[in-house]
Design a protein around this motif. Structure first.
Motif, PDB file in Angstrom:
ATOM      1  N   MET A   7     -14.136  51.288  55.600  1.00 41.69           N
ATOM      2  CA  MET A   7     -14.306  52.333  55.595  1.00 41.69           C
ATOM      3  C   MET A   7     -15.209  52.884  54.445  1.00 41.69           C
ATOM      4  O   MET A   7     -16.595  53.144  55.116  1.00 41.69           O
ATOM      5  CB  MET A   7     -13.518  53.428  55.837  1.00 41.69           C
ATOM      6  CG  MET A   7     -13.769  55.012  56.607  1.00 41.69           C
ATOM      7  SD  MET A   7     -14.244  54.067  58.300  1.00 41.69           S
ATOM      8  CE  MET A   7     -15.014  55.875  58.968  1.00 41.69           C
ATOM      9  N   LYS A   8     -14.679  52.585  53.707  1.00 40.95           N
ATOM     10  CA  LYS A   8     -15.730  52.984  52.338  1.00 40.95           C
ATOM     11  C   LYS A   8     -17.255  52.253  51.595  1.00 40.95           C
ATOM     12  O   LYS A   8     -18.129  52.121  52.064  1.00 40.95           O
ATOM     13  CB  LYS A   8     -14.733  52.385  51.350  1.00 40.95           C
ATOM     14  CG  LYS A   8     -14.027  53.789  50.675  1.00 40.95           C
ATOM     15  CD  LYS A   8     -13.465  54.031  49.485  1.00 40.95           C
ATOM     16  CE  LYS A   8     -11.856  55.363  49.072  1.00 40.95           C
ATOM     17  NZ  LYS A   8     -11.017  54.982  47.616  1.00 40.95           N
ATOM     18  N   ILE A  49     -18.404  50.229  54.606  1.00 44.28           N
ATOM     19  CA  ILE A  49     -19.531  51.205  55.385  1.00 44.28           C
ATOM     20  C   ILE A  49     -20.020  51.896  54.785  1.00 44.28           C
ATOM     21  O   ILE A  49     -21.175  51.922  55.048  1.00 44.28           O
ATOM     22  CB  ILE A  49     -18.868  51.199  56.976  1.00 44.28           C
ATOM     23  CG1 ILE A  49     -18.241  49.984  57.630  1.00 44.28           C
ATOM     24  CG2 ILE A  49     -19.934  52.128  58.418  1.00 44.28           C
ATOM     25  CD1 ILE A  49     -17.242  50.591  58.994  1.00 44.28           C
ATOM     26  N   GLY A  50     -19.503  53.564  54.197  1.00 48.56           N
ATOM     27  CA  GLY A  50     -20.597  54.511  53.578  1.00 48.56           C
ATOM     28  C   GLY A  50     -21.169  54.066  52.712  1.00 48.56           C
ATOM     29  O   GLY A  50     -22.595  54.476  52.843  1.00 48.56           O
TER      30      GLY A  50
END
Length: 87
Positions: free
Chosen positions: A1-2, A4-5
């Motif tokens: 998730m990090k 993608i950010g």
């Protein structure tokens, strides 16, 4: 998730470097108009909730109702009133 950010932030920064200042200004202007419409939609929803409370009609104040009102405008008000009365 990090990951993608981080990728999203890098892509946005690269677009800001590549894109002309005129296009950035126009995009930010459209974004500010949208945020104003959304804030005004929540003000209208709050007023509808207070006014509807006097006659026993509950109008929900949530993000879905706010987006509906911000995008549709006057027809959105009519839709929310219809939902409040008939549901």
């Amino acid at each position: 998730m990090k990951v993608i950010g981080i990728v999203v932030v890098i892509v946005v920064l690269l677009l800001l470097v590549v894109v002309d200042k005129k296009h950035i200004h126009r995009a930010l202007e459209h974004l500010s108009v949208y945020w104003f419409r959304l804030a005004f939609a929540f003000l209208v929803l709050f007023a509808m909730n207070v006014a509807g409370g006097f006659v026993g009609i509950y109008v929900p104040v949530n993000i879905t109702s706010g987006l509906l009102l911000a995008i549709l405008g006057i027809p959105g008000i009519a839709t929310l009133c219809a939902f409040a009365i008939f549901l």
